[in-house]
Design a protein around this motif. Sequence first.
Motif, PDB file in Angstrom:
ATOM      1  N   GLY A  10      63.621  23.175  15.559  1.00 57.45           N
ATOM      2  CA  GLY A  10      62.926  24.180  16.344  1.00 57.45           C
ATOM      3  C   GLY A  10      62.432  23.601  17.650  1.00 57.45           C
ATOM      4  N   ASN A  11      62.341  24.450  18.674  1.00 57.19           N
ATOM      5  CA  ASN A  11      61.913  23.929  19.975  1.00 57.19           C
ATOM      6  C   ASN A  11      60.473  23.441  19.965  1.00 57.19           C
ATOM      7  OD1 ASN A  11      60.936  26.538  19.693  1.00 57.19           O
ATOM      8  ND2 ASN A  11      61.336  27.141  21.796  1.00 57.19           N
ATOM      9  N   THR A  12      59.677  23.832  18.978  1.00 58.10           N
ATOM     10  CA  THR A  12      58.327  23.285  18.874  1.00 58.10           C
ATOM     11  C   THR A  12      58.309  21.963  18.122  1.00 58.10           C
ATOM     12  OG1 THR A  12      57.806  24.377  16.770  1.00 58.10           O
ATOM     13  CG2 THR A  12      57.407  25.632  18.784  1.00 58.10           C
ATOM     14  N   GLN A  13      59.430  21.616  17.489  1.00 53.02           N
ATOM     15  CA  GLN A  13      59.471  20.430  16.642  1.00 53.02           C
ATOM     16  C   GLN A  13      60.208  19.260  17.258  1.00 53.02           C
ATOM     17  OE1 GLN A  13      61.419  22.795  13.644  1.00 53.02           O
ATOM     18  NE2 GLN A  13      59.663  22.699  12.278  1.00 53.02           N
ATOM     19  N   ALA A  14      61.041  19.531  18.261  1.00 55.80           N
ATOM     20  CA  ALA A  14      61.890  18.480  18.823  1.00 55.80           C
ATOM     21  C   ALA A  14      61.076  17.296  19.312  1.00 55.80           C
ATOM     22  CB  ALA A  14      62.727  19.052  19.967  1.00 55.80           C
ATOM     23  N   ILE A  15      59.921  17.581  19.926  1.00 51.77           N
ATOM     24  CA  ILE A  15      59.123  16.506  20.508  1.00 51.77           C
ATOM     25  C   ILE A  15      58.665  15.493  19.479  1.00 51.77           C
ATOM     26  CG2 ILE A  15      57.005  17.876  20.338  1.00 51.77           C
ATOM     27  CD1 ILE A  15      56.079  16.541  22.876  1.00 51.77           C
ATOM     28  N   GLY A  16      58.305  15.954  18.291  1.00 51.46           N
ATOM     29  CA  GLY A  16      57.809  15.034  17.281  1.00 51.46           C
ATOM     30  C   GLY A  16      58.871  14.056  16.808  1.00 51.46           C
ATOM     31  N   PHE A  17      60.089  14.555  16.570  1.00 50.99           N
ATOM     32  CA  PHE A  17      61.169  13.682  16.109  1.00 50.99           C
ATOM     33  C   PHE A  17      61.607  12.724  17.215  1.00 50.99           C
ATOM     34  CE2 PHE A  17      61.806  17.570  13.476  1.00 50.99           C
ATOM     35  CZ  PHE A  17      61.467  17.004  12.257  1.00 50.99           C
ATOM     36  N   ALA A  18      61.740  13.255  18.421  1.00 49.83           N
ATOM     37  CA  ALA A  18      62.183  12.404  19.520  1.00 49.83           C
ATOM     38  C   ALA A  18      61.144  11.334  19.844  1.00 49.83           C
ATOM     39  CB  ALA A  18      62.465  13.260  20.746  1.00 49.83           C
TER      40      ALA A  18
END
Length: 429
Positions: free
Chosen positions: A98-106
């Motif tokens: 999800g576009n709200t989740q990408a930041i955490g994984f990256a």
Amino acid sequence: MNKKLGALALVGASAVVLAGCAGGGGAAAPSEAATGDLTVWLVGTDTPQTARDYLKETFEEENDGWTLTIEEKTWADVSDTYEAALSSNDAPDVVEVGNTQAIGFADKGLFLDISDMEDALGGDDLLPGLVEAGTYDDSLWAAPYYAGGRVVFYTPQIVGDTLPATLEEYVEKGAELTTTTVSGIYAPGRDWYNALPYVWANGGEIAVQDGDEWDAQFGSPESVKGLEMLQDVYENATVAPVDGNERLGNIAFCAGEVGFLSTPAWAEGNLTGAWPWGDEAAGEEVSNGCPDTYAKDLGAFALPGLEEGETAPIFAGGSNVAIAFKSDAQTKAKAALEIMLSTGYQELLAEQGLVPGIISAASALPDTDSAKAQAEALANSKFTPASPNWGEVEAALIIPDALVRIAQGEDVQTVADELDTQIEDILNK
């Protein structure tokens, strides 16, 4: 590492507003086998079977000796199991997030830096808001996949021909339609995406950044006013499960048990029967669409705002796709990613009502009431806080839990203040 995140971005013709994120680290790709199996993880049923078939057939035709396997995950999987899987030596190769989740994984270094292939993926044709959602420290880590917004579906057989012009009228009409078996507004307690417009329409926020600190805002007077309006919905305009989510809303709608159903615009296919819905193996009821009585007159409109002629701000949803840093087939994963961002593939997403990740494919969007309503709704859309810790807020389920308490009649101010403390503890750690 610079952790300043991107701001909101206006997206082309569809006017999708999303926010920036994502970061990580990279190294030389490992040596790769001449043949093998590439694993792609897609989330939920949003990606139509036509696109899945196109990806598999095209990849295998262009990469002799290789097969491509698509595994369907849930949004709960993204929160609960993705990090461990991406960190393992048996990581998938390409994943949807999800576009709200990408930041955490990256931010944890779990994605491959794909800046060198941005032009090959579309360059200026890529949806700007989703580029922002996958960009960190001037590098691209997750490519645009699709965007979407919620619209309100209805059928005149249940709600009549007069539609609400303001959010207050929407709530009032929902209460008028509600009986012991019919929800005027389908509003299960854990559906936090559809709760946010009440907060935003009244001038509230989730959290705002003050220097290096995040200040949660659910307890502000504006947010509380919106949450009190939502509590009115829970108490008077819905009989949806207090502890339920939005997942079964379309089945209830097709059973004639819902007046207004706020759901992603692409769900029109679930309601008309174009895309059957439901996982029988998981114990879910399978829906083949609404009876013709409802489906033939299906209508849609953007959720109205406080003033007539305005729309309420909605959550701008969407997905990005990334290559796992620990993939042992990064070159082939890049080949699959190029297919997923190709015109042929993206037009198949658009035909289902998803706003495609490349702007040029938007011409394939259907000319329907729901598509028009989605464009209108997305023109006034908002996003969750652009923090690398936001994914943890979602995973902790503290917002759905707070909404359930509100639906059960607890004091809104008390619940909101406690929620703010929980959000700040996560965002500011």
